[in-house]
Design a protein around this motif. Sequence first.
Motif, PDB file in Angstrom:
ATOM      1  N   GLN A 105       0.834  -1.208   0.000  1.00  0.00           N
ATOM      2  CA  GLN A 105       0.000   0.000   0.000  1.00  0.00           C
ATOM      3  C   GLN A 105       0.869   1.259   0.000  1.00  0.00           C
ATOM      4  O   GLN A 105       0.520   2.275  -0.610  1.00  0.00           O
ATOM      5  N   TYR A 108       2.405   1.853  -3.667  1.00  0.00           N
ATOM      6  CA  TYR A 108       1.539   2.538  -4.629  1.00  0.00           C
ATOM      7  C   TYR A 108       1.089   3.911  -4.132  1.00  0.00           C
ATOM      8  O   TYR A 108       0.808   4.793  -4.944  1.00  0.00           O
ATOM      9  N   GLY A 109       1.051   4.116  -2.826  1.00  0.00           N
ATOM     10  CA  GLY A 109       0.788   5.455  -2.323  1.00  0.00           C
ATOM     11  C   GLY A 109       1.916   6.405  -2.666  1.00  0.00           C
ATOM     12  O   GLY A 109       1.686   7.536  -3.127  1.00  0.00           O
ATOM     13  N   SER A 110       3.162   5.965  -2.458  1.00  0.00           N
ATOM     14  CA  SER A 110       4.305   6.809  -2.789  1.00  0.00           C
ATOM     15  C   SER A 110       4.404   7.049  -4.292  1.00  0.00           C
ATOM     16  O   SER A 110       4.843   8.116  -4.737  1.00  0.00           O
ATOM     17  N   PHE A 232      -6.555   0.017  -6.836  1.00  0.00           N
ATOM     18  CA  PHE A 232      -6.150  -0.178  -5.432  1.00  0.00           C
ATOM     19  C   PHE A 232      -6.353  -1.634  -5.003  1.00  0.00           C
ATOM     20  O   PHE A 232      -6.950  -1.920  -3.964  1.00  0.00           O
ATOM     21  N   PRO A 237      -4.127   3.396  -0.441  1.00  0.00           N
ATOM     22  CA  PRO A 237      -2.699   3.749  -0.454  1.00  0.00           C
ATOM     23  C   PRO A 237      -2.248   4.398   0.851  1.00  0.00           C
ATOM     24  O   PRO A 237      -3.008   5.109   1.506  1.00  0.00           O
ATOM     25  N   HIS A 238      -0.984   4.132   1.210  1.00  0.00           N
ATOM     26  CA  HIS A 238      -0.345   4.772   2.351  1.00  0.00           C
ATOM     27  C   HIS A 238       0.765   5.686   1.851  1.00  0.00           C
ATOM     28  O   HIS A 238       1.327   5.458   0.776  1.00  0.00           O
ATOM     29  N   PHE A 239       1.120   6.696   2.633  1.00  0.00           N
ATOM     30  CA  PHE A 239       2.074   7.697   2.165  1.00  0.00           C
ATOM     31  C   PHE A 239       3.180   7.971   3.194  1.00  0.00           C
ATOM     32  O   PHE A 239       3.325   9.096   3.672  1.00  0.00           O
ATOM     33  N   GLY A 293      -0.102   4.067  -9.693  1.00  0.00           N
ATOM     34  CA  GLY A 293      -0.456   3.894  -8.288  1.00  0.00           C
ATOM     35  C   GLY A 293      -1.891   3.450  -8.099  1.00  0.00           C
ATOM     36  O   GLY A 293      -2.196   2.668  -7.187  1.00  0.00           O
TER      37      GLY A 293
END
Length: 438
Positions: A105, A108-110, A232, A237-239, A293
Amino acid sequence: MTTETRHQVDVPLPLARLLVLGAQHVLVMYTGCVTVPLVFGAAAGLDRTTIGLLINADLLVAGVVTLIQALGVGRLLGVRLPVVAGATFTAVTPMILIAGEYGLQAVYGSMIAAGVFGLLVAVPFAKVVRFFPPLVTGVVITVVGLSLIGVAAGLIAGNDQTAPDYAAPSHLALAAAVVVVVVLVTRLARGFLAQLGVLVGLVLGTVAAIPLGLTDFSSVAGAPWLGISAPFHFGAPHFPIAAVISMCVVMLVTFAESTADMLAVSELTGKPITSADLARGMAADGLSGVLGGIMNAFLDTVFAQNVGLVGMTRVRSRYVAAAAGGILVVLGVVPKLGEVVASLPGPVVGACGLVMFATVAAVGVTTLRAVEYEGTDNLMIVAVAIGVGLLPVVAPRIYQNFPAWAQIVAGSAITSATLVAFVLNLLFNHGRKTSEKC
């Protein structure tokens, strides 16, 4: 407006010829494009079906970005030259590190964050591209290639040194045979066929792997003929800030890589491009981060292989690249094909990867030949940047006592080499009055 008053780049070709020439471009870039999800998927420990999903998403996004690059979207996106986009190797190592530390996650967030960053900085970057001269890009490309050779070795020999079949002689022999095939095709074939050495090696290597019991295509039957990966797929997503910083650096490197290829195509076709054209081309790269992403794909760059094909065929129409983009989109919605590619034997994929990654490193060395060393500090910049970049490659645990965020930034060979080369180039070649060439 008649075709006589239009540049050859902007002249469409008959449909049948467009499809044939477009398929030619796809064949040249296909192996390089699908190698990225194969390598990343294996390193991240994903199952075969999930890797097949990544392959389809990769081809789909590459096709969409290629269409945008070739046809353009108003004054916002696309360089409008015969260029083909595909997944960049530059992002592989940072993505593997991010996946190991924060999960998919965060990968793909980054990537989404880096894509937004790319869209925002495309215009200003086009005006300051001089800060990424061959001195910087050559170092980065060299480190990209060298840092991935270990991944290729893992595919060939296996990653578990305690496994009974680790580095089995049959696996090494198969990989060696594939490399020999690639070399022979490249050396003995002529014209277009000579550019398909890796693809031929992949096919023949897979055939040779069948009697060795290294192939298993049983999952292909259960894959549908048509379908598209759900956005997703791995969750929201995480950042993480370190992951975002690392991928933003990758985006800048991708910009520099694409810029060099777009300028090369401009020269080959005889159609001048402006900084605005370059900015639109880089914005399409940024869009690939956002789309990748969301759709579980990868960052795209302009493929150098296809630049070479433009020079060889002398076909300048950008609509040929658009046809290639359309073919990629079609391939991207056929899950059964992705499953086939995901089922290719590791030693074969690793051998092809070894050739491609080493070729990337060799391209970097060639780029560094254009750097002026006499009477400058550029040799020291190259040495320090490559040395720092390769530290986490030869000693993967060297930064284990650092905070997690620092491990992601410093532990990525590409990120650390880029930062060191960029900063040292600024200090030595731009931080003081100088007439030295970099």
